[in-house]
Design a protein around this motif. Structure first.
Motif, PDB file in Angstrom:
ATOM      1  N   LEU A 153      17.248 -10.824  -3.435  1.00 16.14           N
ATOM      2  CA  LEU A 153      16.081 -11.711  -3.368  1.00 16.14           C
ATOM      3  C   LEU A 153      15.175 -11.348  -2.206  1.00 16.14           C
ATOM      4  O   LEU A 153      13.946 -11.325  -2.358  1.00 16.14           O
ATOM      5  N   TRP A 154      15.750 -11.084  -1.046  1.00 19.18           N
ATOM      6  CA  TRP A 154      14.951 -10.728   0.123  1.00 19.18           C
ATOM      7  C   TRP A 154      14.180  -9.430  -0.142  1.00 19.18           C
ATOM      8  O   TRP A 154      12.990  -9.332   0.137  1.00 19.18           O
ATOM      9  N   TYR A 155      14.843  -8.427  -0.706  1.00 17.97           N
ATOM     10  CA  TYR A 155      14.198  -7.146  -0.974  1.00 17.97           C
ATOM     11  C   TYR A 155      13.067  -7.312  -1.993  1.00 17.97           C
ATOM     12  O   TYR A 155      11.983  -6.784  -1.813  1.00 17.97           O
ATOM     13  N   LYS A 156      13.337  -8.048  -3.073  1.00 22.56           N
ATOM     14  CA  LYS A 156      12.311  -8.242  -4.107  1.00 22.56           C
ATOM     15  C   LYS A 156      11.095  -8.969  -3.542  1.00 22.56           C
ATOM     16  O   LYS A 156       9.963  -8.617  -3.873  1.00 22.56           O
ATOM     17  N   ALA A 157      11.311  -9.965  -2.697  1.00 25.07           N
ATOM     18  CA  ALA A 157      10.193 -10.695  -2.101  1.00 25.07           C
ATOM     19  C   ALA A 157       9.379  -9.782  -1.192  1.00 25.07           C
ATOM     20  O   ALA A 157       8.146  -9.723  -1.280  1.00 25.07           O
ATOM     21  N   LYS A 158      10.067  -9.032  -0.347  1.00 27.32           N
ATOM     22  CA  LYS A 158       9.398  -8.135   0.604  1.00 27.32           C
ATOM     23  C   LYS A 158       8.659  -7.014  -0.134  1.00 27.32           C
ATOM     24  O   LYS A 158       7.478  -6.758   0.114  1.00 27.32           O
ATOM     25  N   ALA A 159       9.354  -6.347  -1.048  1.00 32.74           N
ATOM     26  CA  ALA A 159       8.745  -5.230  -1.779  1.00 32.74           C
ATOM     27  C   ALA A 159       7.631  -5.718  -2.702  1.00 32.74           C
ATOM     28  O   ALA A 159       6.602  -5.063  -2.836  1.00 32.74           O
ATOM     29  N   GLY A 160       7.846  -6.866  -3.330  1.00 33.69           N
ATOM     30  CA  GLY A 160       6.827  -7.408  -4.229  1.00 33.69           C
ATOM     31  C   GLY A 160       5.535  -7.725  -3.504  1.00 33.69           C
ATOM     32  O   GLY A 160       4.438  -7.409  -3.977  1.00 33.69           O
ATOM     33  N   LEU A 161       5.641  -8.327  -2.331  1.00 36.87           N
ATOM     34  CA  LEU A 161       4.459  -8.638  -1.534  1.00 36.87           C
ATOM     35  C   LEU A 161       3.768  -7.354  -1.087  1.00 36.87           C
ATOM     36  O   LEU A 161       2.543  -7.209  -1.224  1.00 36.87           O
ATOM     37  N   HIS A 162       4.552  -6.407  -0.604  1.00 37.97           N
ATOM     38  CA  HIS A 162       4.003  -5.115  -0.175  1.00 37.97           C
ATOM     39  C   HIS A 162       3.288  -4.419  -1.334  1.00 37.97           C
ATOM     40  O   HIS A 162       2.162  -3.926  -1.189  1.00 37.97           O
ATOM     41  N   ASP A 163       3.933  -4.367  -2.489  1.00 37.49           N
ATOM     42  CA  ASP A 163       3.351  -3.676  -3.645  1.00 37.49           C
ATOM     43  C   ASP A 163       2.101  -4.385  -4.155  1.00 37.49           C
ATOM     44  O   ASP A 163       1.135  -3.733  -4.554  1.00 37.49           O
ATOM     45  N   ALA A 164       2.109  -5.720  -4.153  1.00 37.76           N
ATOM     46  CA  ALA A 164       0.937  -6.476  -4.621  1.00 37.76           C
ATOM     47  C   ALA A 164      -0.261  -6.217  -3.712  1.00 37.76           C
ATOM     48  O   ALA A 164      -1.385  -6.006  -4.196  1.00 37.76           O
ATOM     49  N   ILE A 165      -0.037  -6.199  -2.413  1.00 38.81           N
ATOM     50  CA  ILE A 165      -1.131  -5.930  -1.473  1.00 38.81           C
ATOM     51  C   ILE A 165      -1.643  -4.505  -1.654  1.00 38.81           C
ATOM     52  O   ILE A 165      -2.852  -4.263  -1.703  1.00 38.81           O
ATOM     53  N   ALA A 166      -0.724  -3.548  -1.780  1.00 41.98           N
ATOM     54  CA  ALA A 166      -1.125  -2.153  -1.978  1.00 41.98           C
ATOM     55  C   ALA A 166      -1.891  -1.992  -3.293  1.00 41.98           C
ATOM     56  O   ALA A 166      -2.873  -1.250  -3.355  1.00 41.98           O
TER      57      ALA A 166
END
Length: 168
Positions: A74-87
């Motif tokens: 869950l932590w990884y998906k939240a972090k990566a998802g936010l990063h990917d959405a911004i990118a």
């Protein structure tokens, strides 16, 4: 008593919603289609041994790139998802040309993650034990013995397994 029931319903609803979101965002269709910029690596993946192989077993994006255990997943998906959405919104890799310019930087980031975890996601499917290594071809045994001794990890040799490895 009513507050306990309401709390249980909210907790159950949150748990169910989280499980649904993890399932929906963990498909190859989501990874290769929801983000416009992932379409190029999705095409490469569909030509790889993790997708097409003699056994018919497939390892998907989620299997290789996301931790398998909670709460890390869950932590990884939240972090990566936010990063990917911004990118994605910034258009960092919105065209194939931009993606190719960033490919080495992105690959190095993924390789660093694999080194940090000792290629934990690889090891979910690929068991590397002394017995397995003893049955392998002679030329790979020394490298795999290094992995058994924690002197190397899968990604040190297996770059470009599911995606084209960029020139370093």
């Amino acid at each position: 008593m009513a507050l306990v029931i309401v709390g249980l319903l909210i907790g159950a609803g949150g748990t169910i919603a989280t499980q649904i979101m993890v399932a929906v965002t963990g498909t190859n269709e989501f990874c290769g289609g929801a983000c416009h910029s992932m379409q190029w690596v999705a095409q490469e993946y569909r030509q790889s041994g993790h997708y097409l192989n003699r056994t018919g077993v497939k390892a998907g994006c989620h299997d290789c790139h996301i931790p398998h255990a909670y709460p890390d997943l869950l932590w990884y998906k939240a972090k990566a998802g936010l990063h990917d959405a911004i990118a994605e919104m910034r258009g960092v890799i919105s065209t194939e040309e931009k993606f190719k310019k960033e490919r080495l930087r992105l690959a190095k980031s993924v390789w660093a993650e694999y080194r940090e975890t000792n290629s934990a996601n690889c090891r979910v499917c690929h068991a590397l034990t002394p017995e397995v290594v003893a049955k392998q071809k002679a030329f790979v045994q020394p490298m795999h013995r290094k992995a058994l001794a924690n002197e190397a990890t899968c990604i040190d040799c297996h770059k470009g397994v599911a995606h084209a490895a960029p020139d370093e």
